[in-house]
Motif scaffolding. Structure first.
Motif, PDB file in Angstrom:
ATOM      1  N   ARG A   2       0.839  -1.196   0.000  1.00 53.84           N
ATOM      2  CA  ARG A   2       0.000   0.000   0.000  1.00 53.84           C
ATOM      3  C   ARG A   2       0.875   1.248   0.000  1.00 53.84           C
ATOM      4  O   ARG A   2       2.004   1.231   0.496  1.00 53.84           O
ATOM      5  CB  ARG A   2      -0.894   0.017   1.234  1.00 53.84           C
ATOM      6  CG  ARG A   2      -1.931  -1.065   1.271  1.00 53.84           C
ATOM      7  CD  ARG A   2      -2.859  -0.935   2.480  1.00 53.84           C
ATOM      8  NE  ARG A   2      -2.374  -0.085   3.552  1.00 53.84           N
ATOM      9  CZ  ARG A   2      -2.084  -0.503   4.778  1.00 53.84           C
ATOM     10  NH1 ARG A   2      -2.206  -1.780   5.085  1.00 53.84           N
ATOM     11  NH2 ARG A   2      -1.679   0.334   5.698  1.00 53.84           N
ATOM     12  N   ALA A   3       0.321   2.329  -0.516  1.00 52.78           N
ATOM     13  CA  ALA A   3       1.073   3.583  -0.624  1.00 52.78           C
ATOM     14  C   ALA A   3       1.521   4.083   0.750  1.00 52.78           C
ATOM     15  O   ALA A   3       2.665   4.542   0.905  1.00 52.78           O
ATOM     16  CB  ALA A   3       0.250   4.639  -1.343  1.00 52.78           C
ATOM     17  N   ASP A   4       0.655   4.012   1.754  1.00 53.08           N
ATOM     18  CA  ASP A   4       1.031   4.497   3.080  1.00 53.08           C
ATOM     19  C   ASP A   4       2.102   3.608   3.720  1.00 53.08           C
ATOM     20  O   ASP A   4       3.019   4.096   4.379  1.00 53.08           O
ATOM     21  CB  ASP A   4      -0.187   4.639   3.995  1.00 53.08           C
ATOM     22  CG  ASP A   4      -0.926   3.332   4.231  1.00 53.08           C
ATOM     23  OD1 ASP A   4      -0.892   2.454   3.348  1.00 53.08           O
ATOM     24  OD2 ASP A   4      -1.542   3.191   5.314  1.00 53.08           O
ATOM     25  N   LYS A   7       5.344   4.506   2.050  1.00 54.51           N
ATOM     26  CA  LYS A   7       5.822   5.794   2.565  1.00 54.51           C
ATOM     27  C   LYS A   7       6.483   5.605   3.935  1.00 54.51           C
ATOM     28  O   LYS A   7       7.563   6.147   4.187  1.00 54.51           O
ATOM     29  CB  LYS A   7       4.654   6.777   2.652  1.00 54.51           C
ATOM     30  CG  LYS A   7       5.049   8.140   3.134  1.00 54.51           C
ATOM     31  CD  LYS A   7       3.842   9.068   3.193  1.00 54.51           C
ATOM     32  CE  LYS A   7       4.243  10.386   3.806  1.00 54.51           C
ATOM     33  NZ  LYS A   7       3.104  11.259   4.038  1.00 54.51           N
ATOM     34  N   ASN A   8       5.839   4.816   4.808  1.00 54.44           N
ATOM     35  CA  ASN A   8       6.407   4.560   6.139  1.00 54.44           C
ATOM     36  C   ASN A   8       7.735   3.814   6.034  1.00 54.44           C
ATOM     37  O   ASN A   8       8.699   4.137   6.728  1.00 54.44           O
ATOM     38  CB  ASN A   8       5.422   3.750   6.986  1.00 54.44           C
ATOM     39  CG  ASN A   8       4.210   4.558   7.377  1.00 54.44           C
ATOM     40  OD1 ASN A   8       4.223   5.780   7.353  1.00 54.44           O
ATOM     41  ND2 ASN A   8       3.132   3.864   7.720  1.00 54.44           N
ATOM     42  N   HIS A  11      10.400   6.125   4.816  1.00 58.06           N
ATOM     43  CA  HIS A  11      10.802   7.040   5.890  1.00 58.06           C
ATOM     44  C   HIS A  11      11.761   6.339   6.856  1.00 58.06           C
ATOM     45  O   HIS A  11      12.796   6.899   7.246  1.00 58.06           O
ATOM     46  CB  HIS A  11       9.556   7.562   6.637  1.00 58.06           C
ATOM     47  CG  HIS A  11       9.882   8.389   7.828  1.00 58.06           C
ATOM     48  ND1 HIS A  11      10.493   9.624   7.745  1.00 58.06           N
ATOM     49  CD2 HIS A  11       9.722   8.136   9.162  1.00 58.06           C
ATOM     50  CE1 HIS A  11      10.679  10.111   8.957  1.00 58.06           C
ATOM     51  NE2 HIS A  11      10.216   9.222   9.831  1.00 58.06           N
TER      52      HIS A  11
END
Length: 187
Positions: A2-4, A7-8, A11
């Motif tokens: 998933r995109a989130d 991203k996590n 990061h």
């Protein structure tokens, strides 16, 4: 992914990269999680071990060095390709203090998360060495394992504060010993 979640993960890798650049490969997982603003459990969910985190962090760099070897193989003279690529590998290792010890252990351990990437990197260097040997510009008694060890040795030298000022000169000495009848100053 998933995109989130991506991203996590990205990061966490960015924060880990900064921590490892500052503290070396033994940077605290707890400190990395704290810097990333997450709990240790969150970091461990993404990267269950330090080695898994380092593999994810180093994977891109290994891929880039492998791709660079292929580019050099196609476009540079055999001697220039070998020396330039080895110099790039040694320079890259200075980004992450202690990575050479980790790589040397991982290449011998098929169960290591870093093993496949290290083997691929060693094979890329071995191809450059074989090409230089076929061209008659590199010693014939070396193999990919020797080249990998020389890279580790030169990288270790650069990691030692008292020896680092000699690293460039000693790189040239080693390059002269590997190459036969080639001007390494041009490389």
């Amino acid at each position: 992914m998933r995109a989130d979640a991506r991203k996590n993960r990205d990061h966490l890798l960015a924060v880990a990269g900064a921590a490892v650049a500052e503290q070396g490969v033994d940077a605290s997982m707890r400190d990395i999680a704290r810097r990333a603003g997450v709990g240790l459990a969150t970091l461990l969910r993404h990267f269950p071990t330090r080695e898994a985190l380092l593999e994810a962090l180093l994977h891109t760099s290994f891929g880039e060095l492998t791709a660079t070897a292929a580019e050099f193989e196609a476009s540079n003279s055999a001697a220039d390709a070998l020396v330039t690529w080895v110099r790039d590998c040694v320079a890259w290792t200075t980004e992450y203090r202690g990575v050479t010890v980790l790589m040397a252990a991982a290449i011998e351990d098929p169960g290591s998360a870093l093993h496949a990437s290290c083997v691929t990197l060693r094979a890329a260097g071995a191809r450059l060495l074989t090409r230089a040997q076929a061209a008659g510009v590199a010693r014939g008694d070396l193999d990919g394992d020797d080249l990998f060890a020389l890279i580790a040795m030169l990288a270790w030298l650069g990691d030692q504060p008292s020896l680092a000022p000699r690293a460039d000169r000693l790189f040239d000495v080693v390059a002269d010993a590997v190459l036969t009848g080639t001007d390494t100053d041009a490389a």
